[in-house]
Structures are given as structure tokens and as C-alpha cells.
Design a protein around this motif. Sequence first.
Motif, mmCIF file in Angstrom:
data_model
loop_
_atom_site.group_PDB
_atom_site.id
_atom_site.type_symbol
_atom_site.label_atom_id
_atom_site.label_comp_id
_atom_site.label_asym_id
_atom_site.label_seq_id
_atom_site.Cartn_x
_atom_site.Cartn_y
_atom_site.Cartn_z
ATOM 1 N N LEU A 28 23.277 5.197 93.988
ATOM 2 C CA LEU A 28 24.029 5.687 95.140
ATOM 3 C C LEU A 28 24.760 6.993 94.801
ATOM 4 N N LYS A 29 25.321 7.076 93.607
ATOM 5 C CA LYS A 29 26.015 8.302 93.198
ATOM 6 C C LYS A 29 25.074 9.497 93.211
ATOM 7 N N LEU A 30 23.853 9.294 92.733
ATOM 8 C CA LEU A 30 22.872 10.376 92.716
ATOM 9 C C LEU A 30 22.447 10.763 94.126
ATOM 10 N N LEU A 31 22.214 9.757 94.954
ATOM 11 C CA LEU A 31 21.739 10.010 96.319
ATOM 12 C C LEU A 31 22.798 10.708 97.174
ATOM 13 N N LEU A 32 24.076 10.377 96.930
ATOM 14 C CA LEU A 32 25.148 10.988 97.725
ATOM 15 C C LEU A 32 25.365 12.460 97.380
ATOM 16 N N LYS A 33 24.776 12.921 96.277
ATOM 17 C CA LYS A 33 24.807 14.347 95.981
ATOM 18 C C LYS A 33 23.875 15.112 96.911
ATOM 19 N N GLU A 34 22.877 14.411 97.450
ATOM 20 C CA GLU A 34 21.911 15.035 98.353
ATOM 21 C C GLU A 34 22.204 14.736 99.826
ATOM 22 N N GLY A 35 22.738 13.559 100.099
ATOM 23 C CA GLY A 35 22.929 13.143 101.485
ATOM 24 C C GLY A 35 24.330 12.644 101.771
ATOM 25 N N SER A 36 24.528 12.135 102.999
ATOM 26 C CA SER A 36 25.846 11.738 103.491
ATOM 27 C C SER A 36 26.053 10.232 103.391
ATOM 28 N N ALA A 37 27.331 9.854 103.247
ATOM 29 C CA ALA A 37 27.687 8.425 103.258
ATOM 30 C C ALA A 37 27.648 7.854 104.667
ATOM 31 N N ASN A 38 27.411 8.706 105.659
ATOM 32 C CA ASN A 38 27.398 8.253 107.055
ATOM 33 C C ASN A 38 26.010 8.322 107.696
ATOM 34 N N VAL A 39 24.972 8.341 106.877
ATOM 35 C CA VAL A 39 23.625 8.430 107.435
ATOM 36 C C VAL A 39 23.253 7.144 108.163
ATOM 37 N N ASN A 70 30.581 -5.207 91.960
ATOM 38 C CA ASN A 70 29.760 -4.060 92.329
ATOM 39 C C ASN A 70 29.821 -3.784 93.828
ATOM 40 N N ALA A 71 29.974 -4.863 94.606
ATOM 41 C CA ALA A 71 30.101 -4.688 96.059
ATOM 42 C C ALA A 71 31.392 -3.939 96.388
ATOM 43 N N VAL A 72 32.469 -4.321 95.717
ATOM 44 C CA VAL A 72 33.752 -3.652 95.925
ATOM 45 C C VAL A 72 33.649 -2.179 95.538
ATOM 46 N N LYS A 73 33.035 -1.913 94.381
ATOM 47 C CA LYS A 73 32.909 -0.532 93.908
ATOM 48 C C LYS A 73 32.003 0.287 94.829
ATOM 49 N N THR A 74 30.978 -0.369 95.401
ATOM 50 C CA THR A 74 30.083 0.320 96.337
ATOM 51 C C THR A 74 30.835 0.748 97.586
ATOM 52 N N VAL A 75 31.623 -0.161 98.132
ATOM 53 C CA VAL A 75 32.416 0.136 99.327
ATOM 54 C C VAL A 75 33.402 1.267 99.029
#
Length: 396
Positions: A28-39, A70-75
Amino acid sequence: MADRASKEDILLARRIISAAERHDISALKLLLKEGSANVQDPTATTATSPLHAAIAACGKAEDRKEVDENAVKTVELLLENGAIWNDLNKEDETPGCIALRLGQKKIYEIMVEAGVRAELLFAKMEALGLSQDMEEEEEDNESREEQPAAKKQKVSEEVKEVQEVVEEKVLDDVSLDNRAYLKSQLRYKPGILLDESDNAVMMDWETQIMQRHAESLISKAGLRTMNVGHGMGIVDTAILTHDPAEHHIVEAHPQVLEKLQREGWYEKPNVVIHEGRWQEVLPGLVEKGVVLDAIYYDTFAEDYKALKEFFSEYVIQLLDPAGKFGWYNGLGADRQICYDVYTKIAEMDLYEAGFDTSWEDIPVPSDLHGSAQWQGTRRPYWTIDVYRLPINTFVK
């Protein structure tokens, strides 16, 4: 090229949502460098955001002893990257609504705190004159939740500034602007007061709440009291049962003033009627040196900003140091997470203005959630189970 870019965007959105659903923080950290958390996946029917997906994947709380870390950290990661706390999916649920439904208490509390932070930041930006760009961005984001339908204090401005003189029927919903509401036609019906747009201004199910407000504010006979917003007269009637030495009623709607005349309120002992908006009436009372032991606020078609101005500018000047201040807590009462967020914000703002706040939980009638209760109204203004009654005193 446009089609290829569109396909790439869809693929990236799916990958972000999938990583959030799996609680795969590294990916998720890598993907958020390219895209939005609101997609959102435009090909899906649920309008699920990464935040919705991450929380839904937690499952019901009773199925697990404790939510996965991990769920907490993801949120938390999604929120740190700009995920919208009150974003709506196709089921009309915010991420916090899902957490509440699943019984995920820790996740829900994280979402409430995120909502508080976001709304405080928005208010600060508005105060600094920096909110215009933010508002335009939100208008472009179709998934952004509309502000909760609150009966009394809407949580923030929903419409652009309206001219001081509002022509009749300019607004489809007169509850969006106080001056439009004051020019609208009211309808008193058995057990309910409706405005011109079929919004319920007041209903008789609130009687128990209003009576308790009066009891919580007035400890003995002979006190000096005030209510702002007469409506159906429920709270004013309750206040008079406590034999105040003087009771001030501030009311601006012409039809409500006619009702006060018709029912003899102008002739009641110790009652003083002030005709006009509180913004126009209260400065004069301050100038005259009026001091009150109990003040209650229950207006219609005004937002939270008006309530904040009321207690931070006028209650602090009119209330006796030993007095009490109460207000109808209808902030975001059509959705539990909104109610919890704005209750916290109000408590923080009240403390900043010099007030301590205590809360009393009052269950609302169980049949209130039935559709029959709201027949003939524009929308339900109350959908949650408990009313949180505020009692405010000056910080010692």
C-alpha cells in the motif's frame, strides 16, 4: 492514449483497494506513491474506497478477539494519506459506519478522531480564509458525503452566502438559510411543526428531552432564564414550571410570534418576548447589563458556526458566573459517527470559550426510526438511539 491511461488508472485503483483489503501495508505504501487513498473502481457497483475495503475486511468483532494490528495500521496509513473520513459508498455508509456496524470499536474510535481532526482543520482554514480551494475540490469529488441533515444546527455552511434580503422560494430547501426560513410559511400540525420545504422544525417526541433540559438548567424557583427559539413552545412551557423570576424568549419568525400572541405569552407573568433574530437582540441585552442564571439555545436553519458564535460571544457576557447554559444537540444526528464527531468538536470549542461540559444520555423513543414517524417530512433529522444532553458551566 486516453483509453490506455484510463485503463491504467482503473488497474491502479484496483491494486490500491486490494492492498487495503488485505491490510498489506508494504504494498500500500508503494501504491500510494502513484495513486490516491480515495480511489474507487469505476467498474464496481459498490463505490468502495480503500478505507471502506480495509475496514470491511476486519469482519465482525465477535468473530475475533481483537482487531488485527495490521488492520489498524492500514486504516491509519490511509488517513495519513488523505482518505476522507465521511466518504460514502453505494450503500450510503461511511467507513466509520462500517466499523460501527461490525462492532470494531478501536477502528471506530480512530475514525471519530480522524473526523474531529479533519473538521477542526477545515474550520481553521475557513477562519483564515483558506477554505475556498478546499471547497472547490470537494465539489469535484462526487463521493464526498453531503453534510448531515441536522434539524437545528447544521454542521457547516452548505450554500454560498445568501443576500440579506431573500426572495420567497429562492431556495428549494429553506432550512439552508435562516433568512429564507424566516420568510417561509410554517405549518403547525398535531405533534409537529413543518417549514415551507417540509422540514420538521420540531416534533412532540422531543418533549421529554426539552423537559430534562429545563430541569438540568434550573435548580430552584426565582432564577433568571432565557430561551432562544420558541417553535412549538415545549421548552418554554417546561421552563415556566420552575417559576423563574424572569423568563426571556427570543423569537424571529412572524408566525411563531403570532402564535405567542394568540396563546397569551405576552401577558404571562415574568415573561418578556424579544422579537427578532438573536444576533440583533442580544447585543442590546448585553449593553443593558442583563444577567441570566440559565440560557437555552434551540434555533432552526442555523449552522454550527452560529451556535459557536452564540456561546463564545454572548453566553459568556450574559450568563451569571454560577449559571448554566444548554443547547439542543442535533449536530449530525442522522448518522452516529457524525453525531460523535461533532459532539467532540462542540465540547472542545466550548472549553476554549471557557465552559466545562457534562453529558447526559437520554434514549430516544424506539419507534422514532419507523417510516411512519417521518411521513410528510422532507427527511428524518434523527436516526440514532441516544440523545446526548449537554450541560455547560463556566470553568472554575
